[in-house]
Design an enzyme around this catalytic site. Structure first.
Site, PDB file in Angstrom:
ATOM      1  N   HIS A   1      57.898  36.739  42.911  1.00 40.94           N
ATOM      2  CA  HIS A   1      56.629  36.046  42.670  1.00 40.94           C
ATOM      3  C   HIS A   1      55.421  36.981  42.528  1.00 40.94           C
ATOM      4  O   HIS A   1      54.279  36.531  42.378  1.00 40.94           O
ATOM      5  CB  HIS A   1      56.402  35.048  43.826  1.00 40.94           C
ATOM      6  CG  HIS A   1      55.470  33.946  43.517  1.00 40.94           C
ATOM      7  ND1 HIS A   1      54.325  33.710  44.244  1.00 40.94           N
ATOM      8  CD2 HIS A   1      55.477  33.014  42.535  1.00 40.94           C
ATOM      9  CE1 HIS A   1      53.690  32.668  43.747  1.00 40.94           C
ATOM     10  NE2 HIS A   1      54.362  32.231  42.709  1.00 40.94           N
TER      11      HIS A   1
ATOM     12  N   LYS B   1      52.664  39.552  40.997  1.00 43.25           N
ATOM     13  CA  LYS B   1      51.929  39.625  39.725  1.00 43.25           C
ATOM     14  C   LYS B   1      51.101  40.894  39.794  1.00 43.25           C
ATOM     15  O   LYS B   1      49.869  40.855  39.900  1.00 43.25           O
ATOM     16  CB  LYS B   1      50.976  38.442  39.540  1.00 43.25           C
ATOM     17  CG  LYS B   1      51.566  37.057  39.722  1.00 43.25           C
ATOM     18  CD  LYS B   1      51.145  36.444  41.018  1.00 43.25           C
ATOM     19  CE  LYS B   1      51.532  34.998  41.225  1.00 43.25           C
ATOM     20  NZ  LYS B   1      52.698  34.461  40.647  1.00 43.25           N
TER      21      LYS B   1
ATOM     22  N   ASP C   1      49.467  54.476  35.742  1.00 43.16           N
ATOM     23  CA  ASP C   1      49.442  55.933  35.969  1.00 43.16           C
ATOM     24  C   ASP C   1      49.588  56.298  37.450  1.00 43.16           C
ATOM     25  O   ASP C   1      49.060  57.348  37.885  1.00 43.16           O
ATOM     26  CB  ASP C   1      48.137  56.537  35.414  1.00 43.16           C
ATOM     27  CG  ASP C   1      48.070  56.433  33.889  1.00 43.16           C
ATOM     28  OD1 ASP C   1      49.126  56.228  33.255  1.00 43.16           O
ATOM     29  OD2 ASP C   1      46.962  56.564  33.349  1.00 43.16           O
TER      30      ASP C   1
END
Lengths: 225, 225
Positions: B150, B152, B157
């Site tokens: 779940h 996000k 870099d």
């Protein structure tokens, strides 16, 4: 004589140098009074008894079958939440976790000023604790202006931000890969305080005027998890 | 003569003091090379043309009907993403937003090392861009060890963290109340780098052994948005 004066000059220079170093170090400490709290919790959390967070100080006063005295991501989340002493602003999409509900109700009973903003559709799903919060006398508002009020954040005492991917459900805590950031960084906390204030005013029930366009926009077709 | 020496001593002391102040200020600047980036973006975003982010420098080179030259939450999110020069580690539950997909593919074509970890169930839903990423030659792994993967978040870099409630869908960007934190704070970035590394290794397809218990645990009953 000349040598003596040179010694004195160098000595005084050294004293001035060390004094200024001391002064700057003091100033530095004053301006940065300690490390700012920044912590990340990952889920799923191990399962452990959290009874001691509600009835401190003993971690061994509960006789349930869950492991005792174990610190987990969830127990840390609960502890940060329970650290509230003056206010808790909570903005959460899905709220069905009973331990988190118990914490919020306990804070309310302790005199903490609790405000809850939630999604209109998800406040009515099976297992939702929003009704429990309302019954306890907590001020709850439902967002009606967006397809989903998808935030999952809390601001504790206007200083500590708890935010991430984690909905306040049992599955999220025990079964999903999730993250929660705990931070006191003012540049992160401030915008969330302002956003909560904006959403809270925007969803004042005395100001409701849900237009047909807004209703039409409340489509359920696309995944919004 | 004595007065003259006193003047010299005081003068030298002042010089030593100012020199030491300069030295300390320099040291302070070296140790803290600038304010750490901390920004919060809120959604829904205004709708505006983002073509210039893919084909800089002109914001006016596109003739579509969307507003041009307008900075929005979404254009800032895209810009931070497109700032990647060496690597992008992306861990996202639902990925159906075509502009975000275009950005990730563009980075891959630019030589940025892109790794994508996504949820097994949601990578197959209608509109998912995961197939597009795979076809472009981007390395994608699906999480099979939890009910939902779940997260996000993205790490750019190995230094910039992008994380929040926002799934990478059009509805999330344009219609939902959502938040995204952009931060370079090492205490926040580091755990996400470590978690990505852990999940990436854990979901190495050469090591798959999805037990029947895990399959059974993939219940769909509870809200996990």
């Amino acid at each position: 004589m000349s040598l003596m004066w040179t010694v004195k000059v160098v000595g005084l220079g050294a004293v001035a140098l060390s004094l200024s170093l001391e002064a700057l170090a003091w100033l530095h400490r004053r301006l940065r009074p300690g490390k700012i709290l920044n912590e990340v919790l990952f889920f799923p959390s191990e399962t452990a008894c959290v009874q001691h967070i509600f009835t401190p100080p003993s971690p061994y006063s509960c006789f349930c079958s869950l492991p005792h005295g174990v610190e987990t991501s969830f127990s840390r989340l609960l502890s940060y939440l329970m650290s509230a002493s003056s206010s808790l602003d909570l903005c959460v999409f899905a709220f069905s976790n009973m331990d988190l509900c118990r914490a919020v109700v306990a804070l309310h009973h302790r005199g903490v000023n609790v405000r809850v903003l939630t999604d209109k559709d998800y406040s009515a799903i099976t297992g939702s604790q929003i009704g429990v919060l309302r019954k306890a006398g907590i001020c709850v508002r439902s967002d009606i202006n967006s397809v989903y009020m998808h935030h999952k954040f809390a601001v504790v005492d206007g200083r500590l931000l708890i935010t991430g991917s984690l909905n306040w459900t049992l599955t999220a805590v025990q079964s999903n890969m999730e993250n929660v950031i705990i931070t006191e960084e003012p540049d992160l906390v401030r915008p969330f305080i302002q956003e909560f204030r904006r959403l809270w005013m925007q969803n004042d029930p005395t100001q409701y005027h849900d237009s047909s366009e807004q209703k039409a926009a409340r489509v359920m077709g696309e995944s919004n998890n």
